[in-house]
Motif scaffolding. Structure first.
Motif, PDB file in Angstrom:
ATOM      1  N   LEU A   1       0.743  -1.153  -0.193  1.00 24.27           N
ATOM      2  CA  LEU A   1       0.035  -0.009  -0.180  1.00 24.27           C
ATOM      3  C   LEU A   1       0.917   1.169   0.211  1.00 24.27           C
ATOM      4  O   LEU A   1       1.671   1.166   1.017  1.00 24.27           O
ATOM      5  CB  LEU A   1      -0.951  -0.036   1.259  1.00 24.27           C
TER       6      LEU A   1
ATOM      7  N   TRP B   1       1.158   5.678  -0.388  1.00 18.90           N
ATOM      8  CA  TRP B   1       0.689   6.909  -0.368  1.00 18.90           C
ATOM      9  C   TRP B   1       1.499   7.968  -1.191  1.00 18.90           C
ATOM     10  O   TRP B   1       2.583   8.050  -0.912  1.00 18.90           O
ATOM     11  CB  TRP B   1       0.418   7.433   1.274  1.00 18.90           C
TER      12      TRP B   1
ATOM     13  N   LEU C   1       3.367   0.671   2.779  1.00 14.48           N
ATOM     14  CA  LEU C   1       3.227  -0.238   3.787  1.00 14.48           C
ATOM     15  C   LEU C   1       3.100  -1.683   3.430  1.00 14.48           C
ATOM     16  O   LEU C   1       2.425  -1.784   2.299  1.00 14.48           O
ATOM     17  CB  LEU C   1       2.163   0.106   4.665  1.00 14.48           C
TER      18      LEU C   1
ATOM     19  N   GLU D   1       2.892   0.622  10.695  1.00 12.02           N
ATOM     20  CA  GLU D   1       2.767   2.074  10.989  1.00 12.02           C
ATOM     21  C   GLU D   1       3.829   2.780  10.506  1.00 12.02           C
ATOM     22  O   GLU D   1       4.863   2.379  11.261  1.00 12.02           O
ATOM     23  CB  GLU D   1       2.032   2.595  12.364  1.00 12.02           C
TER      24      GLU D   1
ATOM     25  N   ALA E   1       0.938   6.993   8.474  1.00 10.70           N
ATOM     26  CA  ALA E   1       0.226   5.996   7.763  1.00 10.70           C
ATOM     27  C   ALA E   1       0.202   4.783   8.443  1.00 10.70           C
ATOM     28  O   ALA E   1       1.174   4.166   9.063  1.00 10.70           O
ATOM     29  CB  ALA E   1       0.624   5.712   6.221  1.00 10.70           C
ATOM     30  N   LYS E   2      -1.059   4.145   8.413  1.00 10.60           N
ATOM     31  CA  LYS E   2      -1.326   2.729   9.043  1.00 10.60           C
ATOM     32  C   LYS E   2      -1.809   1.797   7.902  1.00 10.60           C
ATOM     33  O   LYS E   2      -2.624   2.321   7.158  1.00 10.60           O
ATOM     34  CB  LYS E   2      -2.135   2.982  10.377  1.00 10.60           C
ATOM     35  N   LEU E   3      -1.636   0.451   8.210  1.00 10.84           N
ATOM     36  CA  LEU E   3      -2.100  -0.454   7.415  1.00 10.84           C
ATOM     37  C   LEU E   3      -2.710  -1.383   8.337  1.00 10.84           C
ATOM     38  O   LEU E   3      -2.149  -1.886   9.342  1.00 10.84           O
ATOM     39  CB  LEU E   3      -1.228  -1.243   6.381  1.00 10.84           C
ATOM     40  N   ASP E   4      -4.070  -1.618   8.321  1.00 11.60           N
ATOM     41  CA  ASP E   4      -4.714  -2.709   9.289  1.00 11.60           C
ATOM     42  C   ASP E   4      -4.079  -4.173   9.170  1.00 11.60           C
ATOM     43  O   ASP E   4      -3.344  -4.562   8.069  1.00 11.60           O
ATOM     44  CB  ASP E   4      -6.316  -2.786   9.097  1.00 11.60           C
TER      45      ASP E   4
ATOM     46  N   LYS F   1      -4.580  -5.994   5.896  1.00 10.30           N
ATOM     47  CA  LYS F   1      -4.142  -5.444   4.858  1.00 10.30           C
ATOM     48  C   LYS F   1      -5.242  -5.085   3.578  1.00 10.30           C
ATOM     49  O   LYS F   1      -5.165  -5.336   2.608  1.00 10.30           O
ATOM     50  CB  LYS F   1      -3.147  -6.357   4.466  1.00 10.30           C
TER      51      LYS F   1
ATOM     52  N   SER G   1      -6.234   1.387   4.727  1.00 13.28           N
ATOM     53  CA  SER G   1      -5.018   2.074   5.344  1.00 13.28           C
ATOM     54  C   SER G   1      -5.652   3.412   5.692  1.00 13.28           C
ATOM     55  O   SER G   1      -6.771   3.990   5.061  1.00 13.28           O
ATOM     56  CB  SER G   1      -4.023   2.296   4.348  1.00 13.28           C
TER      57      SER G   1
ATOM     58  N   CYS H   1      -3.717   6.961  -2.625  1.00 11.18           N
ATOM     59  CA  CYS H   1      -3.357   5.624  -2.209  1.00 11.18           C
ATOM     60  C   CYS H   1      -3.289   4.757  -3.314  1.00 11.18           C
ATOM     61  O   CYS H   1      -4.091   4.933  -4.404  1.00 11.18           O
ATOM     62  CB  CYS H   1      -4.244   4.977  -1.178  1.00 11.18           C
TER      63      CYS H   1
END
Lengths: 115, 110
Positions: free
Chosen positions: B32, B34, B49, B55, B63-66, B69, B72, B89
């Motif tokens: 992912l 940005w 990510l 994170e 930026a965070k990725l759950d 996946k 985000s 994104c």
């Protein structure tokens, strides 16, 4: 970071003529490059994947004969808009990753206006 | 083909305020990305990510990725006029092609 240079940055052409856009990786070799198109206030739409030494892979709905892609060397890919029409006016941008599935570096983009 | 949905489509924020942009995929993402763009110009890479739960932060942007996946978020703290632009994104789903979300246009007002 790595540098991708795109030329020209803008071009105006008459309907029916062809326009060539160049995308160069300046300090690294790119076996794969990507071409995108962006309409005003919209996101980037992937048009095709340019592969060095082989045919480009086009996304669904993109005319191969209209948007000719050539990837003749490891540092240069070209996009030729053939028989351009006003509806082809758009912002075209290329990118190249250092390695696949890593950060992709983008050119400055080319604004094409067909009159 | 995988689709990336961004929300909101546009955002107007007063300078100094925090904001969050979301990116959701219908498929599990391999990577992912940005990017930031001023329309008509090239893209500026912000962050990448790859791991679930990952994170990353750079200056005032996080930026965070759950874990799954598939989602985000991009968070900007104490926004400044220089943060204005279009945030995109992008994602790869193992097929190496980088495709982009719908984009979020951010405006910062004084």
């Amino acid at each position: 970071g790595a540098v991708v240079s795109q030329h020209p940055s803008w071009v105006i052409c008459k309907s029916g003529t062809s326009v060539k856009i160049e995308c160069r990786s300046l300090d690294f070799q790119a076996t794969t490059m990507f071409w995108y198109r962006q309409f005003p206030k919209q996101s980037l739409m992937l048009m095709a994947t340019s592969n060095e030494g082989s045919k480009a892979t086009y996304e669904q709905g993109v005319e191969k004969d209209k948007f000719l892609i050539n990837h003749a060397s490891l540092t240069l890919s070209t996009l030729t808009v053939t028989s351009a029409h006003p509806e082809d006016s758009s912002f075209y941008i290329c990118s190249a990753p250092l390695q696949l599935n890593t950060e992709a570096f983008f050119g400055q983009g080319t604004r094409l206006t067909v009159v | 083909s995988q689709e990336l949905e961004q929300s909101p489509q546009s955002l107007i924020v007063q300078e100094g305020k925090n904001l969050t942009i979301n990116c959701t995929s219908s498929k599990t993402l391999y990577g992912l990305y940005w990017y930031k763009q001023k329309y008509g110009e090239g893209l500026i890479f912000l962050m990448m990510l790859q791991k679930g739960g990952e994170e990353k932060s750079h200056e005032k942007i996080t930026a965070k990725l759950d874990e799954k996946k598939q989602q985000s978020s991009l968070h900007i703290t104490a926004s400044q006029p220089s943060h204005a632009g279009i945030y995109l994104c992008g994602a790869t789903v193992g097929n190496e092609k980088l495709t982009f979300g719908t984009g979020t246009r951010l405006t910062i007002i004084p």
